[in-house]
Design an enzyme around this catalytic site. Structure first.
Site, PDB file in Angstrom:
ATOM      1  N   ASP A 113       0.866  -1.172   0.000  1.00 52.71           N
ATOM      2  CA  ASP A 113       0.000   0.000   0.000  1.00 52.71           C
ATOM      3  C   ASP A 113       0.908   1.229   0.000  1.00 52.71           C
ATOM      4  O   ASP A 113       2.127   1.123   0.150  1.00 52.71           O
ATOM      5  CB  ASP A 113      -0.960  -0.007   1.198  1.00 52.71           C
ATOM      6  CG  ASP A 113      -2.169   0.879   0.925  1.00 52.71           C
ATOM      7  OD1 ASP A 113      -2.125   1.669  -0.036  1.00 52.71           O
ATOM      8  OD2 ASP A 113      -3.163   0.799   1.672  1.00 52.71           O
TER       9      ASP A 113
HETATM   10  C1  BGC Z   1      -4.975   3.317   0.178  1.00 54.65           C
HETATM   11  C2  BGC Z   1      -5.171   2.292  -0.896  1.00 54.65           C
HETATM   12  C3  BGC Z   1      -5.002   2.917  -2.250  1.00 54.65           C
HETATM   13  C4  BGC Z   1      -3.647   3.583  -2.330  1.00 54.65           C
HETATM   14  C5  BGC Z   1      -3.350   4.232  -3.658  1.00 54.65           C
HETATM   15  C6  BGC Z   1      -3.711   4.112  -0.008  1.00 54.65           C
HETATM   16  O1  BGC Z   1      -3.628   5.171   0.879  1.00 54.65           O
HETATM   17  O2  BGC Z   1      -4.966   2.670   1.437  1.00 54.65           O
HETATM   18  O3  BGC Z   1      -6.431   1.697  -0.764  1.00 54.65           O
HETATM   19  O4  BGC Z   1      -5.161   1.952  -3.252  1.00 54.65           O
HETATM   20  O5  BGC Z   1      -3.585   4.572  -1.327  1.00 54.65           O
HETATM   21  O6  BGC Z   1      -4.100   5.352  -3.852  1.00 54.65           O
END
Ligand code: BGC
Length: 734
Positions: A292
């Site tokens: 993530d």
């Molecule tokens: C979120 C994810 C997301 C990623 C990219 C993160 O902060 O937890 O769900 O896919 O950002 O935007």
């Protein structure tokens, strides 16, 4: 000798490539007809360590619209980069970067473009929590296919969706992004959305690669806050959090994203057991895992790595192949390899996984996206039809005293509240490139729906929060002029989603006060709720005649619910997440384990212990009568299959749709099991007066068995119960 020369020639063609028309040899990995695995190995054999490491990193391109992730300004993306998060809604920028990758990098490896397409790219459809309440995975699959088509045509090859974190704490804003509290339901919708995104052929210009997230257990965030600790036993991992991922992997999901959460002392992004032992070794997943956003470097904050280098080593060695934006892999993997801390063969294996997905997506053969005008990509009539149907079926009728709904014989309807003319907030969080102007407001939809039948009056009354009662008097006057009040309350889109926890799930006091004010009109009140989480409705519920939960329906906006109010549409949604009596009951969910004492013991002194609205609850305008449960056999042996069935009759005078939920319970087992577990559901349309038989094909091992804390399945002899509504049937396994 001639034979030898011939064999050498054949070998060189196989290993190095074939002679092109100009006499130059074409590398095997560039041959679209060669099998993917051969292409991967050929390319891998030509890559330097630096080129390999680039494949394991993701940067950003375009302006970031996730407020939680404001990273560095858009960088000068290197031609060799493995992937970018692509924030633009048109393919031009993609094509420019892709051209750089194809033409300016030594090997011409295409970039993989990812984006958070959570519930639609531009044609935004209901939030996932709402979708689950439709109990119609086929419709959810169609909606994901719409999202896939719009994404791919706009330059996105890969969506960071579906989010399949089972969640039981409605304070956590991310409950909006998942499919509720039940592992089975979440697994069914996970598989449906993977099928919708990926179809049968990832290389199609209408499909994208899916990403199951956030692997795993992120939904157990303590106290409903984001990015915090999760205490999850191995048993709970296997019972509750892993099953949807297994379903998504079985459906063919190309990728997964590792979570931000710390799983009982080992952060999800450094968790060898789940990332490698389970996902790769047991489930044989052959795609890749992306971290993530910054979850690699965050291992330092979480206290398991001293610095970015150690964080890179831990995440990589655990099984995270791609590093989202924090640059730890880019900076440290080459050194870690040279120091012998990361084996080269693991780098190769990680790169192999990334390349495999790129080849499957057809990126090497068709790296560019055709530039098509927005009106040929977005908001197409058939896409809007799917969205509207899904929103209709996601809507849950929670209360309907005296059969107030559907409205009949009313001449004036007062549509009041902060959401009545609002468009943006009906999109919900993570609305991709959705635009407020695409959404039909509730007021506009009501005007259209009731044209020629009733006048629609309007007053805002109050804002979503704050203390201003300045609009109350006007709202009351408007209510007095009408036959019925439709009060549109709820949450702003930013109140749920990432980093959007709330300490109470009740609506702000000002919204409840507006309701009290309107009650003075003496007119019946229907509350329409648009929100991204279950709400505490205990005070509201008592004061109103009807409640309709529309969630955040996306661009369909007020159309589906207007159809429900007029009676054009018969509501069929049922809750996929329990509505607690008040916030104080959290966590509360249907599939809890049995307490040691029954009856009045273990109860709250001040509130009931049961929820306000149960999992699976939802009303219709018609009535459904259930017959007795019948089984093809009531004594079975392990490994047997049997069928249970129930006849359901639509005994009302309207056509409708009913979802039958099939639960099992195993009251005596060597480990305690949930009081009941959903094993199957089915939704079918039933005409007024019609009877249909709903069937559940039971596989004893799959449906009666349980898993231990290492995921091994067991089936014990004994009595099992099939539960459907208030019906119960005993099956004996010998
Ligand atoms: C979120 C994810 C997301 C990623 C990219 C993160 O902060 O937890 O769900 O896919 O950002 O935007």
């Amino acid at each position: 000798m001639r034979k030898l020369l011939l064999s050498l020639l054949v070998l060189s063609l196989l290993t190095c490539g074939q002679a092109g028309a100009n006499g130059k040899s074409k590398a095997l990995y560039k041959d679209a007809k060669a099998p993917v695995e051969k292409r991967v190995e050929d390319l891998l054999s030509r890559m330097t360590l630096e080129e390999k490491v680039y494949q394991l990193n993701q940067y950003t391109l375009g302006s970031n619209n996730n407020v939680n992730n404001i990273g560095e300004a858009v960088r000068n993306v290197p031609a060799e980069i493995g992937s970018v998060i692509y924030f633009d809604e048109n393919p031009q920028l993609r094509n420019e970067l892709q051209k750089k990758a194809m033409e300016n990098s030594r090997l011409g490896i295409p970039v993989l473009f990812g984006y958070d397409v959570i519930h639609g790219f531009r044609t935004v459809y209901p939030i996932p929590l709402a979708q689950a309440c439709s109990w119609n995975p086929a419709l959810a699959e169609q909606a994901s296919a719409v999202a896939a088509q719009e994404s791919r045509m706009s330059g996105v090859d890969w969506t960071f969706s579906p989010m399949i974190d089972v969640a039981r704490d409605a304070r956590w804003g991310r409950v909006a992004e998942g499919y509720g509290e039940d592992p089975y339901t979440t697994g069914v919708f996970a598989a449906a959305s993977v099928r919708g995104y990926q179809g049968d052929d990832l290389a199609s210009d209408k499909r994208v690669a899916a990403c199951l997230k956030h692997y795993v257990g992120y939904g157990a965030s303590e106290a409903g806050r984001d990015y915090v600790y999760t205490e999850i036993s191995r048993q709970a991992l296997w019972d509750t959090y892993l099953p949807p991922y297994e379903a998504g992997v079985k459906a063919g999901a190309a990728t997964l994203m590792s979570g931000f959460n710390d799983i009982s002392g080992v952060p999800a992004s450094a968790h060898y057991y789940t990332l490698t032992e389970v996902l790769k070794n047991r489930w044989k997943h052959d795609g890749f895992v992306v971290s993530d956003w910054c979850s690699v470097v965050q291992l330092v904050n979480q206290g398991v790595a001293a610095d970015g280098k150690e964080a890179a080593e831990k995440a990589f060695m655990a099984g995270v192949e791609m590093d989202m934006v924090d640059d730890c892999y880019q900076k440290h993997l080459p050194v870690l390899v040279k120091e012998g801390k990361v084996p080269m063969k693991l780098i190769d294996e990680a790169v192999r996984r990334v390349l495999r997905v790129k080849f499957r997506l057809g990126l090497f053969d068709r790296p560019y996206t055709k530039e098509v005008k927005p009106d040929k990509r977005f908001l197409l009539p058939e896409s809007l039809f799917t969205v509207e149907k899904l929103a209709e079926e996601s809507t849950v009728l929670l209360k309907n005293s005296g059969k107030l709904l559907p409205l009949s014989g009313v001449k004036k309807i007062a549509v009041v509240g902060p959401l009545a003319k609002n468009q943006a907030d009906l999109l919900g969080s993570w609305s991709g490139h959705g635009k407020a102007e695409d959404v039909c407001s509730i007021y506009d939809a009501m005007v259209r729906e009731f044209a020629g039948k009733a006048d629609i009056l309007y007053a805002q009354g109050c804002d979503f929060d704050g203390e201003s009662r300045a609009g109350f008097a006007e709202a009351l006057t408007t209510a007095k002029q009408a036959d019925v009040v439709v009060l549109c309350l709820g949450e702003k889109r930013g109140w749920s989603g990432e980093n959007a926890s709330r300490s109470t799930i009740a609506l702000p006091a000002i919204q409840e006060a507006l309701l009290v004010e309107l009650k003075q009109s003496g007119k019946p009140v229907v509350v329409l709720l648009a929100n991204g989480r279950p709400l505490d409705l205990v005070r509201i519920g008592k004061q109103v005649d009807a409640i309709v939960e529309i969630w955040q329906p996306g661009v369909a906006g007020g159309k589906p619910v207007s159809g429900i109010l007029s009676g054009r549409v018969n509501p069929s949604g049922k809750l996929a997440m329990t509505f607690p009596y008040t916030t104080g009951q959290i966590p509360i969910y249907y599939n809890h384990r049995a307490p040691a004492r029954k009856g009045s013991q273990g109860r709250y002194q001040d509130i009931p212990s049961t929820p306000l609205y149960d999992f699976g609850y939802g009303l219709s305008y018609t009535d459904f009568q259930y017959g007795d449960l019948k089984a093809s056999a009531e004594r079975v042996k392990r490994g047997d299959k049997l069928t249970v069935e129930v006849a359901v009759t639509n005994s009302g005078d309207r056509d409708g749709q009913e979802t039958v939920h099939w639960f099992i319970s195993d009251p005596v087992c060597s480990i305690s099991r949930p009081v009941k577990e959903l094993k199957f559901f089915e939704k079918q349309p039933l005409k007024a007066g019609e009877t249909k038989v709903f069937r559940f094909q039971i596989d004893t091992d799959r449906d009666f068995g349980f898993v231990d804390s290492d995921g091994k399945s067991f089936l014990e002899a004994g009595d099992y119960y099939i539960l459907v509504k208030d019906r119960k049937l005993k099956i004996r396994v010998e």
